[in-house]
Design an enzyme around this catalytic site. Structure first.
Site, short mmCIF file in Angstrom:
data_model
loop_
_atom_site.label_atom_id
_atom_site.label_comp_id
_atom_site.label_asym_id
_atom_site.label_seq_id
_atom_site.Cartn_x
_atom_site.Cartn_y
_atom_site.Cartn_z
N GLU A 311 -27.45 -74.00 -33.58
CA GLU A 311 -26.97 -74.04 -32.24
C GLU A 311 -27.61 -73.51 -31.28
O GLU A 311 -27.61 -73.87 -30.09
CB GLU A 311 -25.26 -73.52 -32.55
N ASP A 353 -61.91 -84.51 -13.67
CA ASP A 353 -62.87 -85.28 -12.71
C ASP A 353 -63.91 -84.04 -12.28
O ASP A 353 -63.69 -83.00 -12.17
CB ASP A 353 -61.92 -85.56 -11.38
N ASP A 629 -57.22 -90.84 -9.31
CA ASP A 629 -56.53 -90.20 -10.45
C ASP A 629 -55.04 -90.49 -10.74
O ASP A 629 -54.42 -90.07 -11.97
CB ASP A 629 -56.43 -88.31 -10.38
N ASN A 712 -23.71 -66.12 -39.92
CA ASN A 712 -24.40 -66.96 -38.86
C ASN A 712 -24.27 -66.43 -37.58
O ASN A 712 -25.44 -66.61 -37.06
CB ASN A 712 -23.90 -68.41 -39.29
#
Length: 882
Positions: A311, A353, A629, A712
């Site tokens: 969770e 480029d 581009d 947990n």
């Protein structure tokens, strides 16, 4: 009522658009109380007070409600919600009065609330960080104010403003065209059509088009983009009153790009949900058969399923991204799309480029030669006319020409002698641009078309040459001579354009590319854009980081080779656009692996190469800053640009740098890997602990349902600080990719170790410690309470050790260690869990105080766990990446 009012307003706005599109230019100017020369500053302020600011305002409360819903609607949270409801029915509602128990359900609700709230808070933080970062990106528009053209932020646009339009501009508001020249506009986000449409000022809207207001040829809408050409338009709607302003409240114009990480996360969610669906009935049956209490067995199976639900995973992902975005902004990078950070860490190929990335982006006009390789003022004069009078995007070449002419010629005299008539804008198919001027001086009234462009295209449309005032036919010998001279200049690293002209090309009117024929070539423009001093080092660093750099350029091979050699690139293999067009998709997939330099590449071929790289399994990044581009940036996995780029590129990019810098790119890639790494830490920890837990639970019910939930909860809180952890330098050396296919082997290697420690602890408690302390009656509640307490404490410490052991491939605490905050929080949660059996709430949790000597046993078990995990890591790393 509100919907009806909104619909009524929308209909009124559409009727207004239809009316403005049909009326004449003068009628529109009169309606808006404006002038074709633009507004004054005072009138602009008056209009701003009347019509408001040019910004789209959304309901912030609805946005927060949407974020809250997104926090609830995660797969893991929904599973947890279903399990909570089932537990409520099975432990309280459907249970006889007196036997019902609400504590387990309350703990699950607390876990659910914590998960949703923390996730919600993280989403709000991301939204705030994103807004702050986007405010750092400047998008401006060219406005006619007080009789002058000025660049102003788009939010300062008001109704009645006259906007100057050129290629690369993003339309800042709804407007009607006043003038246009070869103007093409992309409006795919509005009408879904990927092809640009031509827009024209002087058109009559036909009755058949009346309802098709999105495609009116004389109307431009906010958010659309100028692809080529030029023009002017007058603003008639801003902010929420624009077509996009009304649509944005329902949908987002820019769809978030689905990343590889997102796809793998969805796959992981599916697997975990399926695993949970299998484990629940399995645990239910085994627990029911061994204990005989089927009601309690169902509750146990449901609470165990909660432990199998990650969770806090969305929380950790969001926290990692927020921290990563903030760190990047401190280093000069603005993250527009948070998900792109994960992809940046996965990128193993970056396409860039050449101009402005490898080079300094400071073009200098080195030579303006005639066809005898002598510098001649006429060449510079004609080039100046071409550069000065064009209204498209003035690139560095045009600026260099204007600067050189300003130093060597009387440009005021040139402007006085020549007036512009028309222009033919640049495009990437022709690779040239032209202007048409009238000579008011020496040849009064004579029209002159001046063109500059790439050599092959210029030679194809020319039939004459001029040298020393003498005009000759463009023979084969002349062609060879011109090409040879260009090659000589290219070998020196100079880019070369040809300059030509044509007298009296056509009567006054609309000129087009069809008029570019029968030109006379007069000379060369030779430019130099030297490489950056930092480029060579940055490329070496990227290579060390296992990122292949692919160079895209429209320049020819000779110039590109000269620059590439200076920055240390391999120039053994170079492909040009014609070769790429001719190969099959299969051949291209082979080419892109062995070639790093691609010359004379069109925008469409950039897309083709990127898709071939992706087909080979690469995560592809792209860095660009010009219109050429735009297509490539739509298909790349992660895109980067600079804050000086054209509007459409800044809009398309995922990350925006303050400046184009390969060294900054390398730093950001490493930062992306760090973010990726910390996310993977939690996933590794969660999967391994759950695999071990499932093995242990299937064999024997180790804990009570409530204890499973508390365990947990403490472990999940420990995991929340993982985003604040440091990352090994070894881990960020290579691109970080993950695949669901690789996880089973990892889990099968490391998951059973945790189960082994649990079994050892269970055996010691069941056969040694509990019988020694309370006797051998294992059915007695004191025996079982003590047993559960021992397993609870050991399980929590072992899971905490998983965080510290699997965070790095090296030996924990000595060769590697977590940051102080991670260490303190994780160990702190373990200590809190250790104290629970001795606390006042222990009886309600089914726990009892453990003997002091048990802590030595736990310590010994954790040492065994660390040693076993280290041994398995050593064996695992011989064949796999950690």
């Amino acid at each position: 009522m509100l919907k009806a009012a909104s619909k009524k307003r929308s209909n009124i706005d559409i009727q207004r658009i239809q009316r403005i599109a049909r009326e004449s230019r003068s009628e529109t100017l009169a309606r808006l109380q404006a002038s074709a020369e633009g507004l004054s500053t005072n009138k602009a302020e008056e209009n701003r007070r009347e019509y408001g600011k040019n910004e789209i305002i959304t309901n912030s409360n609805s946005s927060k409600w949407r974020l809250l819903w997104e926090s609830i609607a995660t797969p893991f949270t929904l599973v947890l919600l279903v399990l909570t409801l089932l537990t409520l029915f099975t432990s309280y509602i459907l249970v006889p009065q007196g036997d019902n128990d609400l504590i387990t359900t309350i703990v699950m609700i607390v876990m659910l609330i914590i998960s949703v709230l923390v996730n919600f808070i993280q989403k709000i933080r991301i939204a705030k960080v994103t807004d702050q970062l986007l405010n750092m990106v400047s998008v401006t528009t060219n406005i006619r104010r007080d009789g002058k053209n000025v660049e102003l932020p788009t939010d300062e646009v008001v109704v009645g403003d006259v906007i100057n339009l050129s290629a690369g501009d993003m339309i800042p508001a709804d407007m009607k065209l006043l003038t246009s020249k070869d103007l093409f506009c992309s409006s795919s986000y509005l009408d879904g059509d990927p092809e640009p449409a031509e827009k024209m000022a002087n058109v009559v809207i036909k009755p058949s088009m009346a309802n098709d207001y999105l495609n009116y040829p004389n109307i431009l809408y906010e958010g659309t983009t100028i692809v080529s050409g030029s023009g002017t338009g007058i603003v008639f709607a801003i902010g929420n009153h624009t077509v996009f302003g009304k649509a944005v409240q329902a949908i987002s114009r820019k769809k978030v790009k689905t990343t590889l990480f997102d796809r793998e996360m969805k796959q992981l969610a599916k697997i975990l949900i399926i695993a949970t669906a299998i484990v629940i009935p399995l645990l239910f049956v085994i627990n029911g058969l061994t204990k005989g209490n089927w009601g309690e067995s169902l509750i146990f199976a449901l609470t165990a399923a909660v432990g199998l639900t990650p969770e806090v995973l969305p929380i950790i992902v969001n926290s990692n991204l927020t921290r990563g975005a903030r760190e990047m902004s401190q280093n000069g990078a603005v993250v527009k799309q948070m998900n792109a950070i994960q992809n940046l860490g996965s990128t193993d190929v970056f396409c860039i480029d050449k101009t402005g990335t490898l080079t300094q982006n400071q073009v200098v006009l080195e030579r303006h030669y005639d066809l005898d390789m002598q510098e001649t003022p006429q060449i510079l004069k004609f080039s100046y006319l071409n550069a000065y009078y064009q209204t498209g995007v003035k690139d560095l070449i045009d600026k260099a020409v204007i600067d050189a002419a300003g130093d060597e010629l009387d440009v005021n005299e040139i402007q006085r002698d020549y007036n512009k008539i028309d222009e033919i804008p640049f495009d990437y198919t022709r690779k040239r641009m032209s202007v048409v001027v009238v000579d008011n001086d020496e040849h009064h009234g004579q029209h002159l078309l001046v063109t500059k462009g790439a050599a092959e295209g210029m030679l194809a449309i020319s039939n004459k040459v001029e040298l020393n005032g003498k005009v000759e036919d463009l023979t084969t010998a002349w062609r060879e001579k011109i090409l040879n001279q260009i090659n000589e200049l290219n070998d020196d690293g100079l880019r070369v354009l040809l300059v030509g002209y044509k007298l009296n090309p056509a009567p006054v009117g609309e000129f087009s590319a069809k008029d570019e024929h029968d030109l006379t070539i007069i000379g060369y423009l030779a430019y130099l854009d030297p490489p950056k001093e930092t480029t060579k080092e940055a490329l070496e660093d990227l290579k060390k980081d296992y990122v292949d750099v692919k160079i895209f350029t429209g320049d020819n091979e000779a110039v590109t080779r000269a620059i590439a050699l200076q920055v240390g690139l391999n120039v053994d293999t170079v492909y040009d656009g014609t070769q790429i067009e001719a190969v099959s998709p299969e051949e291209l997939r082979e080419i892109v692996e062995k070639c790093d330099i691609f010359v004379r590449i069109t925008p469409e071929l950039r897309v083709k190469i990127i898709n071939a790289l992706k087909a080979n399994g690469h995560t592809v990044g792209y860095m660009g800053n010009g219109n050429k581009d735009a297509l490539a940036m739509k298909v790349a996995d992660v895109t980067v640009t600079s804050n000086t780029s054209v509007d459409i590129i800044k809009e398309s990019a995922d990350i925006i740098f303050e400046q184009k810098d390969l060294q900054l790119l390398e730093e950001m890639i490493l930062m992306g890997r760090k973010v990726f790494s910390n996310t993977m830490k939690y996933i590794k920890t969660f999967l391994v602990t759950n695999a071990g837990s499932v093995i242990a639970m299937v064999v024997s019910s180790l804990l009570l349902p409530l204890q499973v939930l508390i365990l947990n909860l403490l472990f999940s809180i420990s995991c929340l600080v993982i985003p604040f952890d440091s990352v090994s330098k070894n881990y960020v050396k290579k691109p970080q990719k993950w695949s669901i296919k690789r996880w089973p082997k990892f889990v099968l290697n490391f998951g059973p170790i945790l189960a082994i420690i649990d079994f050892i602890a269970m055996g010691l408690m069941f056969y040694v410690i509990c019988p020694y302390l309370v006797g051998s009656n294992y059915h007695h509640w004191v025996f079982m309470t003590l047993f559960y307490s021992g397993i609870f404490v050991e399980s929590l410490w072992t899971r905490i050790m998983v965080i510290h052991t699997l965070r790095d491939e090296r030996f924990p605490f000595f060769k590697q260690h977590a940051t102080p905050v991670v260490f303190l929080v994780t160990i702190g949660m373990a200590i809190i869990g250790t104290m629970l059996p001795s606390s006042s709430i222990a009886p309600s949790l089914g726990l009892a105080q453990l003997p002091f000597g048990y802590w030595g046993i736990v310590f010994l078990l954790e040492v065994i766990y660390i040693l076993l995990t280290t041994l398995v890591k050593h064996l695992y790393l011989k064949k796999e990446k950690f």
